[in-house]
Motif scaffolding. Structure first.
Motif, PDB file in Angstrom:
ATOM      1  N   GLU A  81       0.821  -1.216   0.000  1.00  0.00           N
ATOM      2  CA  GLU A  81       0.000   0.000   0.000  1.00  0.00           C
ATOM      3  C   GLU A  81       0.857   1.270   0.000  1.00  0.00           C
ATOM      4  OE1 GLU A  81      -3.099   0.078   2.913  1.00  0.00           O
ATOM      5  OE2 GLU A  81      -4.191   1.578   1.717  1.00  0.00           O
ATOM      6  N   GLY A  82       0.600   2.129  -0.989  1.00  0.00           N
ATOM      7  CA  GLY A  82       1.280   3.415  -1.072  1.00  0.00           C
ATOM      8  C   GLY A  82       2.715   3.332  -1.553  1.00  0.00           C
ATOM      9  N   LYS A  83       3.156   2.161  -2.005  1.00  0.00           N
ATOM     10  CA  LYS A  83       4.554   2.009  -2.434  1.00  0.00           C
ATOM     11  C   LYS A  83       4.635   1.541  -3.889  1.00  0.00           C
ATOM     12  CE  LYS A  83       6.603   1.229   2.050  1.00  0.00           C
ATOM     13  NZ  LYS A  83       5.438   1.209   2.963  1.00  0.00           N
ATOM     14  N   LYS A  84       5.816   1.646  -4.448  1.00  0.00           N
ATOM     15  CA  LYS A  84       6.048   1.220  -5.842  1.00  0.00           C
ATOM     16  C   LYS A  84       7.053   0.065  -5.855  1.00  0.00           C
ATOM     17  CE  LYS A  84       4.217   4.829  -8.302  1.00  0.00           C
ATOM     18  NZ  LYS A  84       2.838   4.449  -8.630  1.00  0.00           N
ATOM     19  N   ILE A  85       6.816  -0.896  -6.755  1.00  0.00           N
ATOM     20  CA  ILE A  85       7.775  -1.992  -6.848  1.00  0.00           C
ATOM     21  C   ILE A  85       9.054  -1.500  -7.519  1.00  0.00           C
ATOM     22  CG2 ILE A  85       6.011  -3.775  -6.839  1.00  0.00           C
ATOM     23  CD1 ILE A  85       6.402  -4.168  -9.808  1.00  0.00           C
ATOM     24  N   SER A  86      10.132  -2.200  -7.258  1.00  0.00           N
ATOM     25  CA  SER A  86      11.453  -1.821  -7.751  1.00  0.00           C
ATOM     26  C   SER A  86      11.476  -1.763  -9.276  1.00  0.00           C
ATOM     27  CB  SER A  86      12.466  -2.851  -7.238  1.00  0.00           C
ATOM     28  OG  SER A  86      13.712  -2.623  -7.839  1.00  0.00           O
ATOM     29  N   ASP A  87      12.261  -0.847  -9.805  1.00  0.00           N
ATOM     30  CA  ASP A  87      12.341  -0.623 -11.253  1.00  0.00           C
ATOM     31  C   ASP A  87      12.636  -1.885 -12.058  1.00  0.00           C
ATOM     32  OD1 ASP A  87      11.632   1.896 -11.592  1.00  0.00           O
ATOM     33  OD2 ASP A  87      13.664   2.757 -11.636  1.00  0.00           O
ATOM     34  N   GLY A  88      13.535  -2.687 -11.553  1.00  0.00           N
ATOM     35  CA  GLY A  88      13.959  -3.855 -12.325  1.00  0.00           C
ATOM     36  C   GLY A  88      13.055  -5.070 -12.190  1.00  0.00           C
ATOM     37  N   VAL A  89      11.921  -4.919 -11.496  1.00  0.00           N
ATOM     38  CA  VAL A  89      11.098  -6.092 -11.185  1.00  0.00           C
ATOM     39  C   VAL A  89       9.754  -6.043 -11.911  1.00  0.00           C
ATOM     40  CG1 VAL A  89       9.853  -7.274  -9.332  1.00  0.00           C
ATOM     41  CG2 VAL A  89      12.158  -6.434  -8.932  1.00  0.00           C
ATOM     42  N   ARG A  90       9.336  -7.188 -12.466  1.00  0.00           N
ATOM     43  CA  ARG A  90       7.989  -7.306 -13.025  1.00  0.00           C
ATOM     44  C   ARG A  90       7.097  -7.946 -11.958  1.00  0.00           C
ATOM     45  NH1 ARG A  90      11.395 -10.028 -16.608  1.00  0.00           N
ATOM     46  NH2 ARG A  90      10.391 -12.016 -16.157  1.00  0.00           N
ATOM     47  N   GLY A  91       6.004  -7.319 -11.654  1.00  0.00           N
ATOM     48  CA  GLY A  91       5.075  -7.872 -10.660  1.00  0.00           C
ATOM     49  C   GLY A  91       3.853  -8.435 -11.359  1.00  0.00           C
ATOM     50  N   VAL A  92       3.500  -9.675 -11.030  1.00  0.00           N
ATOM     51  CA  VAL A  92       2.295 -10.301 -11.611  1.00  0.00           C
ATOM     52  C   VAL A  92       1.455 -10.838 -10.464  1.00  0.00           C
ATOM     53  CG1 VAL A  92       1.413 -12.087 -13.164  1.00  0.00           C
ATOM     54  CG2 VAL A  92       3.615 -10.998 -13.658  1.00  0.00           C
ATOM     55  N   VAL A  93       0.195 -10.434 -10.424  1.00  0.00           N
ATOM     56  CA  VAL A  93      -0.712 -10.994  -9.413  1.00  0.00           C
ATOM     57  C   VAL A  93      -1.911 -11.607 -10.124  1.00  0.00           C
ATOM     58  CG1 VAL A  93      -1.820  -8.739  -9.021  1.00  0.00           C
ATOM     59  CG2 VAL A  93      -2.080 -10.565  -7.318  1.00  0.00           C
ATOM     60  N   SER A  94      -2.265 -12.817  -9.695  1.00  0.00           N
ATOM     61  CA  SER A  94      -3.395 -13.511 -10.303  1.00  0.00           C
ATOM     62  C   SER A  94      -4.346 -13.975  -9.198  1.00  0.00           C
ATOM     63  CB  SER A  94      -2.875 -14.707 -11.112  1.00  0.00           C
ATOM     64  OG  SER A  94      -3.953 -15.420 -11.655  1.00  0.00           O
ATOM     65  N   PRO A  95      -5.403 -13.184  -8.921  1.00  0.00           N
ATOM     66  CA  PRO A  95      -6.389 -13.631  -7.934  1.00  0.00           C
ATOM     67  C   PRO A  95      -6.903 -15.002  -8.351  1.00  0.00           C
ATOM     68  CG  PRO A  95      -6.843 -11.370  -8.660  1.00  0.00           C
ATOM     69  CD  PRO A  95      -5.799 -11.926  -9.581  1.00  0.00           C
ATOM     70  N   ALA A  96      -7.038 -15.927  -7.398  1.00  0.00           N
ATOM     71  CA  ALA A  96      -7.230 -17.330  -7.779  1.00  0.00           C
ATOM     72  C   ALA A  96      -8.607 -17.656  -8.363  1.00  0.00           C
ATOM     73  CB  ALA A  96      -6.924 -18.244  -6.602  1.00  0.00           C
ATOM     74  N   THR A  97      -9.609 -16.843  -8.060  1.00  0.00           N
ATOM     75  CA  THR A  97     -10.936 -17.087  -8.659  1.00  0.00           C
ATOM     76  C   THR A  97     -11.586 -15.748  -9.027  1.00  0.00           C
ATOM     77  OG1 THR A  97     -12.243 -16.910  -6.622  1.00  0.00           O
ATOM     78  CG2 THR A  97     -11.290 -19.076  -7.102  1.00  0.00           C
ATOM     79  N   SER A  98     -12.628 -15.838  -9.832  1.00  0.00           N
ATOM     80  CA  SER A  98     -13.365 -14.627 -10.205  1.00  0.00           C
ATOM     81  C   SER A  98     -13.963 -13.950  -8.976  1.00  0.00           C
ATOM     82  CB  SER A  98     -14.493 -14.981 -11.172  1.00  0.00           C
ATOM     83  OG  SER A  98     -13.980 -15.646 -12.285  1.00  0.00           O
ATOM     84  N   HIS A  99     -14.439 -14.758  -8.039  1.00  0.00           N
ATOM     85  CA  HIS A  99     -15.022 -14.216  -6.821  1.00  0.00           C
ATOM     86  C   HIS A  99     -13.966 -13.473  -5.990  1.00  0.00           C
ATOM     87  CE1 HIS A  99     -17.559 -13.805  -3.338  1.00  0.00           C
ATOM     88  NE2 HIS A  99     -16.751 -14.551  -2.601  1.00  0.00           N
ATOM     89  N   ILE A 100     -12.771 -14.060  -5.907  1.00  0.00           N
ATOM     90  CA  ILE A 100     -11.679 -13.404  -5.177  1.00  0.00           C
ATOM     91  C   ILE A 100     -11.299 -12.095  -5.878  1.00  0.00           C
ATOM     92  CG2 ILE A 100      -9.232 -13.605  -4.524  1.00  0.00           C
ATOM     93  CD1 ILE A 100      -9.805 -16.699  -4.252  1.00  0.00           C
ATOM     94  N   PHE A 101     -11.235 -12.135  -7.194  1.00  0.00           N
ATOM     95  CA  PHE A 101     -10.926 -10.941  -7.997  1.00  0.00           C
ATOM     96  C   PHE A 101     -11.945  -9.848  -7.672  1.00  0.00           C
ATOM     97  CE2 PHE A 101      -8.732  -9.988 -12.239  1.00  0.00           C
ATOM     98  CZ  PHE A 101      -8.886  -8.626 -12.116  1.00  0.00           C
ATOM     99  N   SER A 102     -13.196 -10.233  -7.674  1.00  0.00           N
ATOM    100  CA  SER A 102     -14.272  -9.284  -7.434  1.00  0.00           C
ATOM    101  C   SER A 102     -14.205  -8.694  -6.014  1.00  0.00           C
ATOM    102  CB  SER A 102     -15.575 -10.026  -7.698  1.00  0.00           C
ATOM    103  OG  SER A 102     -16.647  -9.252  -7.370  1.00  0.00           O
ATOM    104  N   MET A 103     -13.926  -9.561  -5.030  1.00  0.00           N
ATOM    105  CA  MET A 103     -13.769  -9.066  -3.654  1.00  0.00           C
ATOM    106  C   MET A 103     -12.589  -8.104  -3.561  1.00  0.00           C
ATOM    107  SD  MET A 103     -14.403 -11.994  -0.770  1.00  0.00           S
ATOM    108  CE  MET A 103     -13.627 -13.361  -1.594  1.00  0.00           C
TER     109      MET A 103
END
Lengths: 174, 428
Positions: B324-346
């Motif tokens: 929260e309120g921070k940025k990931i490091s320049d050299g890093v790719r961040g990928v997040v995959s909520p495990a279900t549609s319901h989780i994504f929606s929440m």
């Protein structure tokens, strides 16, 4: 019944997982035959060259916990497509072992000391194993060096091998 | 002599014993996905056995590569879709309402204490978190499950892992299970069931228990079981409220399978977590585990938060607290995959998706994809990924890539730092 005899491929490592036996990127195939060229493609084992070392081999001898990881039956299929129906090891992962017998193939466990002896006496030369399923014994041979090794599998595993796998067995029994 | 929960479930589902220690058991559910099922469907069709034992007990999802990435994966989806339709399988989850199978099926209420479940997926052991016997199997076992509703197993011996102490702030179920695998090894529970017990498990939400049970297979276990309790009942209540007069009545029914006090275990392991620090893997086997402190400064190229191990809402909440309120490091790719549609929606409603995006993460749809190097975040040779998944095998997330397994908190903190590091939630 499938063929369980032939030249031996020695894989001197424990914990060889099914991602190494057949990488996940090939799991999008819906035709088994297409898996053939990729067997052991990602195996981490120094000096091992899948293109050269697999050809002409029919039996794998290896160490502990062979086939751990993913449940993919593509691992036994890829072995079978390359003419390998028998893997002999100190131990197997549960799923891989079951998959082998479910396909009418064999995953046979031998004591650590016996496996160690097979490696020390045979792994540096061309070696052949003849299987006698009725007698539960292997003849391992290289040149004029010849030894008999007995093994045990359960009567259920034996039935699966005889039936050619679990689908036909289950459909006729349950 | 008393019995374990796994043995009681086996006794209640026994169909046949084709040899002395082999039990053929009746299945309460067979789960299917598009990677291991289509080739089984092909085989059943070829054998003239294109049947299903009970369409209501078969649950189907497209999750490994979704949306399809190429013709081959599109064909796998198509085969599964057509098969489900042909056999009137109602519980079929296609794109838009799908999710990673081991997150989706519990969320849909398909898992109950005492159930027997198989799936052509090794992480099926996840569902043991609900006091079920759930096991990953190969395609042939899956075919027979689909056709006859049975599966053969050895009568199960169990290892009891009694988890005691109190988890420190910033230390999670993932750290516990990594430390356990580090202790017992990748072969430590082969052919056995792990029963997770003790105050740490009792205090864990169902999400944490699913993380524990999920990785039981990484120690070779057939299933990883947590005993049902009020948290289990609470999680399932919306699905079971018409079946029981009260939550207490439901728990009493579920407790018929609870392990007896004098149950016989193959071994009992005491595992004290009071001093446990966040854990991370270092080699190509999930039992190669060190503390994050020892691996500090390992440079990373990608961070992946998701999977059946750690892609649930609790996991995303924890990662978002770190980001929260921070940025990931320049050299890093961040990928997040909520495990279900319901989780994504929440996660959308809770503002978590915005936190991830503001931090510089790419948010993908629910899928298994990157975890096994199939899509949505495959590594190039020599790249390093800090990952909340379950396997660091050679080539797992892409040929030549290196995977370090860790908790969502550690993964999020590592994304900010550009190297492996502890989150600020953990203080020595």
């Amino acid at each position: 019944m499938k063929n369980f005899s032939g030249n031996v491929l020695f894989l001197d490592r424990s914990d060889i997982n099914t991602d190494e036996i057949i990488p996940a990127k090939y799991l999008s195939e819906v035709t088994k035959a297409l898996l053939k060229p990729y067997l052991l493609e990602d195996l981490k084992l120094s000096g091992f060259n899948p293109e050269k070392d697999i050809h002409g081999k029919s039996v794998v001898v290896t160490r502990e916990n062979f086939g751990c990881g993913s449940s993919r039956e593509h691992a036994p299929w890829a072995l079978e497509l390359n003419g390998i129906n028998l893997v002999i090891a100190e131990s197997f992962s549960r799923i891989f072992r079951q998959n082998m017998f479910n396909c009418g193939m064999m995953a046979v466990e031998l004591p650590k000391a016996v496996i160690a002896h097979m490696f020390s006496a045979f792994s540096d030369k061309e070696t052949r194993i003849e299987s006698d399923i009725e007698k539960s014994s292997f003849i391992i041979q290289s040149g004029d060096q010849l030894e008999e090794i007995s093994f045990g599998i359960s009567s259920f595993d034996r039935d699966l091998v005889a039936a050619g796998g679990w689908v036909e067995y289950a459909d006729s029994h349950y | 002599m008393g019995k374990t929960i796994a043995q009681k479930i086996f006794d209640a589902h026994h169909v046949d014993s084709p040899s002395e220690d082999t039990y053929v058991i009746r299945l309460d559910a067979v789960f299917c996905h598009e990677i291991t099922t289509p080739i089984g469907i092909n085989d059943l069709v070829k054998r003239g056995k294109d049947r299903v034992f009970d369409p209501a007990k078969i649950k189907v999802v497209i999750d490994h590569v979704t949306p399809a990435k190429d013709t081959k994966t599109a064909i796998q989806g198509k085969m599964l879709r057509e098969w489900a339709r042909r056999h009137n399988i109602i519980d079929f989850f296609d794109i838009g309402r799908n999710g990673v199978c081991h997150a989706l099926f519990p969320e849909k209420g398909f898992v109950r204490p005492g159930f027997t479940i198989i799936m052509g997926d090794s992480h099926t052991c996840t569902h043991g978190a609900f006091g079920a016997f759930a096991a990953g199997v190969g395609t042939t076992d899956l075919e027979v499950g689909i056709l006859k509703g049975v599966c053969a197993f050895k009568y199960p011996g169990s290892i009891k892992i009694d988890i005691t102490g109190c988890l420190r702030e910033g230390v999670y179920a993932k750290d516990v299970i990594l430390a356990i695998i580090g202790r017992i090894g990748v072969n430590g529970a082969t052919n056995k069931v792990i029963e997770f017990t003790g105050p740490v498990v009792d205090a864990m939400p169902m999400e944490g228990r699913m993380t524990l049970s999920n990785m039981a297979i990484e120690a070779g276990a057939t299933s990883g079981i947590c005993l049902p309790d009020m948290r289990t009942v609470e999680y399932l209540w919306d699905f079971i409220k018409d079946e029981y007069d009260s939550r207490e009545a439901a728990l009493e029914a579920f407790n018929q399978f609870a392990s007896d006090p004098d149950a016989e275990y193959d071994s009992v392991i005491q595992f004290d977590v009071a001093r446990l620090e966040p854990q991370v893997t270092f080699g190509y086997k999930p039992d190669q585990v060190k503390s994050v402190r020892e691996m500090q400064d390992t440079k990373i190229d990608q961070v992946y938060i998701g999977s059946c191990t750690n892609g649930r809402i609790e996991d995303l909440r924890i990662a978002a607290r770190v980001l929260e309120g921070k940025k990931i490091s320049d050299g890093v790719r961040g990928v997040v995959s909520p495990a279900t549609s319901h989780i994504f929606s929440m996660a959308l409603e809770e503002g978590i998706i915005k936190i991830f995006m503001d931090a510089g993460f790419c948010v993908t749809n629910p899928t298994c994809g990157a975890c096994l190097g199939m899509s949505n975040g495959v590594l190039a040779p020599d790249e390093v990924c800090a990952s909340t998944t379950n396997r660091n095998f050679n080539g797992r997330m892409g040929r030549g890539g290196m995977v370090h397994l860790m908790s969502p908190a550690t993964a999020a903190a590592s994304a900010l730092a550009g190297h492996i590091t502890n989150s600020r939630l953990f203080q020595l």
